[in-house]
Design a protein around this motif. Structure first.
Motif, PDB file in Angstrom:
ATOM      1  N   ASN A   8      -4.889   6.466   5.029  1.00  0.00           N
ATOM      2  CA  ASN A   8      -4.540   6.876   3.670  1.00  0.00           C
ATOM      3  C   ASN A   8      -5.122   8.246   3.331  1.00  0.00           C
ATOM      4  O   ASN A   8      -4.500   9.036   2.611  1.00  0.00           O
ATOM      5  CB  ASN A   8      -5.020   5.828   2.667  1.00  0.00           C
TER       6      ASN A   8
ATOM      7  N   MET B 176       0.527   4.373  -2.560  1.00  0.00           N
ATOM      8  CA  MET B 176       0.258   5.728  -2.098  1.00  0.00           C
ATOM      9  C   MET B 176       1.376   6.682  -2.488  1.00  0.00           C
ATOM     10  O   MET B 176       1.122   7.829  -2.884  1.00  0.00           O
ATOM     11  CB  MET B 176       0.065   5.735  -0.588  1.00  0.00           C
TER      12      MET B 176
ATOM     13  N   THR C 144       0.824  -1.204   0.000  1.00  0.00           N
ATOM     14  CA  THR C 144       0.000   0.000   0.000  1.00  0.00           C
ATOM     15  C   THR C 144       0.859   1.255   0.000  1.00  0.00           C
ATOM     16  O   THR C 144       0.517   2.254  -0.650  1.00  0.00           O
ATOM     17  CB  THR C 144      -0.935   0.000   1.218  1.00  0.00           C
TER      18      THR C 144
ATOM     19  N   TYR D  20      -7.631   5.213  -5.969  1.00  0.00           N
ATOM     20  CA  TYR D  20      -7.213   4.165  -5.054  1.00  0.00           C
ATOM     21  C   TYR D  20      -8.446   3.405  -4.586  1.00  0.00           C
ATOM     22  O   TYR D  20      -9.365   3.994  -4.022  1.00  0.00           O
ATOM     23  CB  TYR D  20      -6.476   4.762  -3.845  1.00  0.00           C
TER      24      TYR D  20
END
Length: 211
Positions: free
Chosen positions: A192, A164, A160, A179
């Protein structure tokens, strides 16, 4: 005398069985396959299994709040979600509903969830590279803008984080990033979102958690 049989379409139904995210209802005559339905407590669902005396419904929400005897009604709409520039910078659920506290998303464009993907011949060819901002990745693995790239690894190895960081690095490059978190915890999605806010990337990306 001539007698005519009159058929009345029933636009509401009653839940007869529920479990594991699936509800079986009596009624809902003339419901369409894939139609968007709504339970009495506001939870949404989708009709998928049409039988002569019952309808199977996929529940998009907390199914424990739905019990036998709960009412469900038709919307006469096939399941669709809003699309367009209004989604950029927003956090929505799998139904396209805002969950970021910024108000309802009002869009004049919608797309059916069950819609075919564009043919290969209609897609633009990959002709431009995309930088992730991670030197090790950019040096060893060239990634084209528009291609599919698999990130595989064990739990907690930073998959992840790579995604990101790539999204953050696209700021100002005329790239729209989406996303999609499938089955992730709400705390992970919230983390996030905070990362996006710190890096000021709300203008060119969107988050869609499928919880």
């Amino acid at each position: 005398k001539q007698w005519y049989q009159r058929r009345v379409a029933i636009t509401a139904g009653v839940v007869t069985e529920v479990g594991d995210g699936i509800a079986r209802c009596f009624g809902l005559s003339n419901v369409m396959s894939g139609e968007f339905v709504e339970f009495e407590n506001g939870i949404k669902g989708q009709a998928f299994n049409l039988e002569s005396n019952s309808v199977g419904i996929i529940i998009y929400g907390e199914f424990k709040q739905i019990q036998e005897g709960s009412k469900v009604k038709r919307t006469k709409k096939i399941l669709q979600v809003p699309v367009g520039d209004k989604l950029i910078g927003r956090v929505v659920n799998s139904l396209g509903e805002s969950i970021d506290g910024k108000g309802e998303i009002v869009s004049d464009k919608y797309r059916f969830v069950e819609s075919p993907a564009p043919d290969i011949a209609m897609r633009k060819s990959v002709s431009e590279s995309m930088q992730t901002g991670i030197k090790a990745v950019d040096a060893m693995i060239p990634i084209g803008r528009g291609q599919r790239q698999l990130i595989i690894g064990d739990r907690g190895t930073g998959k992840t984080s790579i995604a990101m960081d790539t999204i953050i690095n696209q700021k100002g490059n005329d790239v729209i990033c989406v996303y999609v978190g499938i089955g992730q915890k709400e705390s992970t999605i919230a983390s996030n979102v905070e990362i996006k806010k710190e890096k000021s990337t709300d203008c060119d990306s969107a988050l869609i958690p499928l919880l």
